[in-house]
Design an enzyme around this catalytic site. Structure first.
Site, mmCIF file in Angstrom:
data_model
loop_
_atom_site.group_PDB
_atom_site.id
_atom_site.type_symbol
_atom_site.label_atom_id
_atom_site.label_comp_id
_atom_site.label_asym_id
_atom_site.label_seq_id
_atom_site.Cartn_x
_atom_site.Cartn_y
_atom_site.Cartn_z
ATOM 1 N N GLN A 1 -22.857 29.487 -9.649
ATOM 2 C CA GLN A 1 -22.030 28.914 -8.582
ATOM 3 C C GLN A 1 -21.380 30.032 -7.772
ATOM 4 O OE1 GLN A 1 -18.044 27.014 -8.953
ATOM 5 N NE2 GLN A 1 -19.057 25.176 -8.187
ATOM 6 N N ARG B 1 -14.115 19.559 -19.056
ATOM 7 C CA ARG B 1 -13.175 19.912 -20.122
ATOM 8 C C ARG B 1 -13.598 19.436 -21.505
ATOM 9 N NH1 ARG B 1 -8.453 17.266 -16.919
ATOM 10 N NH2 ARG B 1 -10.293 16.066 -16.267
ATOM 11 N N PRO C 1 -19.150 23.674 -13.854
ATOM 12 C CA PRO C 1 -18.613 25.038 -13.793
ATOM 13 C C PRO C 1 -17.111 25.036 -14.013
ATOM 14 C CG PRO C 1 -19.057 24.215 -11.578
ATOM 15 C CD PRO C 1 -19.558 23.169 -12.533
ATOM 16 N N CYS D 1 -13.264 23.766 -5.152
ATOM 17 C CA CYS D 1 -12.120 24.419 -5.793
ATOM 18 C C CYS D 1 -10.894 24.332 -4.875
ATOM 19 C CB CYS D 1 -12.455 25.880 -6.087
ATOM 20 S SG CYS D 1 -11.078 26.721 -6.868
ATOM 21 N N SER E 1 -13.990 27.979 -14.150
ATOM 22 C CA SER E 1 -13.646 29.389 -14.132
ATOM 23 C C SER E 1 -12.767 29.705 -15.346
ATOM 24 C CB SER E 1 -13.022 29.734 -12.783
ATOM 25 O OG SER E 1 -11.706 29.967 -12.893
ATOM 26 N N ASN F 1 -18.973 13.307 -11.822
ATOM 27 C CA ASN F 1 -18.104 14.211 -12.593
ATOM 28 C C ASN F 1 -16.668 13.712 -12.542
ATOM 29 O OD1 ASN F 1 -16.344 17.114 -11.779
ATOM 30 N ND2 ASN F 1 -17.185 16.848 -13.825
ATOM 31 N N GLY F 2 -15.987 13.835 -13.662
ATOM 32 C CA GLY F 2 -14.563 13.517 -13.708
ATOM 33 C C GLY F 2 -14.189 12.562 -14.807
ATOM 34 N N LYS G 1 -21.476 21.355 -5.137
ATOM 35 C CA LYS G 1 -20.437 20.647 -5.890
ATOM 36 C C LYS G 1 -19.250 20.452 -4.952
ATOM 37 C CE LYS G 1 -17.909 20.426 -10.205
ATOM 38 N NZ LYS G 1 -16.514 20.784 -9.907
#
Ligand SMILES: Cc1cc2nc3c(=O)[nH]c(=O)nc-3n(C[C@H](O)[C@H](O)[C@H](O)COP(=O)(O)O)c2cc1C
Length: 340
Positions: A84, A239, A28, A114, A30, A214-215, A153
């Protein structure tokens, strides 16, 4: 290894009472993972799940899908779409999850990651990692409210200690979470230092539900490395998917990008944005996305600057053509100044 990777990415995975066919999912983001971008990803295919942008749990029960910029979808994507939500009140999160279930989404994801100040000061997102009792209560309450998969997440926490995410992961599983998406960075770190993948391995070992790592998975070698170093069940791409939305199809399917893919992709993004949003919003959203598209080129900042100074769709199209007519060189790794 290539063949093995492809086979693994196409090995079905059970998440709660549902099965996904592919193991790369969209993380996700934003401002980026809106309905138009998801349509673009879906045109290429190769993904396991798609994610909405984060939605306010408080607003969600009253949202009109045709008006809301974030709680908006195409009916054909719903069965593979996770919504989400962020919030801090278990009952409000549960109400939002009920709406998500009633609309027919694949699942609901709880945002415990977040670290933007506006979210954390409302005790939402990563702020909840400071209050494990409350975050576990949210998972339990949402679990009791719906039968669709509940995903969480989350990040490392507020201190760089591996025992915290490991403990939380176990507690989330006990509370009824069906899957975890883990981004191994501490909360104050907005992606400046490298994520600690070894924490993903520890989280994976601690639970029996599927864990998505993730990352900073930016190329196929990163993808193979994350799987082999962590044993994770799947990977959430952020990304790099904004820069190259065909990446799921390229790694999981037979999709071979041609030399002009980036130009066509940028034009198609602009077109789809105008299909889903009114003109000014479409342009604003394209400008945000273009920074990620630019990051995978040498001198991409020139492209980003040109796009950002364009006033309308025609100006953007002209900037796209001008940049790609000059056959720009690809960067080895994304430019991290643009990949914020
Ligand atoms: C512009 C942007 C917006 C993001 N928004 C969210 C969000 O709403 N919810 C969330 O859980 N993570 C959000 N993230 C974090 C990503 O999901 C992901 O964890 C992070 O980008 C690291 O993955 P990557 O290296 O593959 O990009 C956002 C990241 C970016 C770059």
């Amino acid at each position: 290894m290539n063949l093995k990777l492809k086979q693994y990415l196409n090995t079905p995975l059970q998440i709660g009472n549902r099965i996904i066919k592919k193991r790369l999912i969209l993380a996700p983001m934003s401002g980026l993972t809106h309905v138009a971008f998801r349509e673009l990803v879906a045109e290429y295919g190769g993904h396991g799940l798609l994610y909405t942008e984060m939605c306010s749990a408080k607003n969600l029960p009253h949202e009109n899908r045709h008006v809301s910029p974030v709680f908006r979808w195409r009916d054909t994507e719903l069965s593979g779409l996770v919504c989400q939500i962020f919030g801090s009140d278990p009952a409000i999160m549960a109400d939002a999850a009920r709406r998500i279930e009633s609309e027919g989404f694949f699942g609901v994801d709880l945002n415990f990651g977040c670290s933007v100040a506006a979210i954390c000061k409302r005790n939402c997102g990563a702020a909840l990692l400071k209050d494990p009792e409350l975050s576990v209560k949210i998972v339990q309450t949402v679990r009791q409210a719906v039968s669709i998969p509940v995903l969480v997440k989350f990040r490392t926490g507020w201190e760089d200690r591996s025992d915290m995410p490991v403990d939380l992961a176990r507690r989330f599983e006990d509370a009824g979470a069906d899957s975890l998406i883990f981004h191994p960075r501490v909360a104050p770190d907005r992606r400046s230092r490298p994520p600690k993948w070894k924490y993903i391995a520890l989280v994976k070992q601690a639970v029996s539900i599927p864990v998505f790592g993730n990352g900073e998975v930016f190329c196929k070698a990163d993808c193979e490395k994350m799987f082999s170093e962590t044993g994770c069940d799947g990977i959430a791409l952020g990304r790099i998917a904004a820069a190259m939305p065909w990446i799921f199809a390229q790694w999981s399917d037979e999709f071979m990008p041609d030399a002009d893919i980036c130009r066509r992709n940028a034009r198609q993004m602009l077109f789809l944005l105008h299909q889903h949003f009114e003109g000014k919003t479409a342009i604003r959203k394209f400008k945000k996305m273009s920074v990620y598209m630019a990051a995978v080129f040498k001198y991409g900042h020139v492209f980003a600057k040109k796009i950002c100074s364009a006033n309308d769709a025609a100006g953007i199209e002209a900037a796209i053509d001008e940049f790609f007519d000059a056959s720009p060189k690809r960067a080895g790794r994304p430019n991290m100044n643009l990949f914020r």
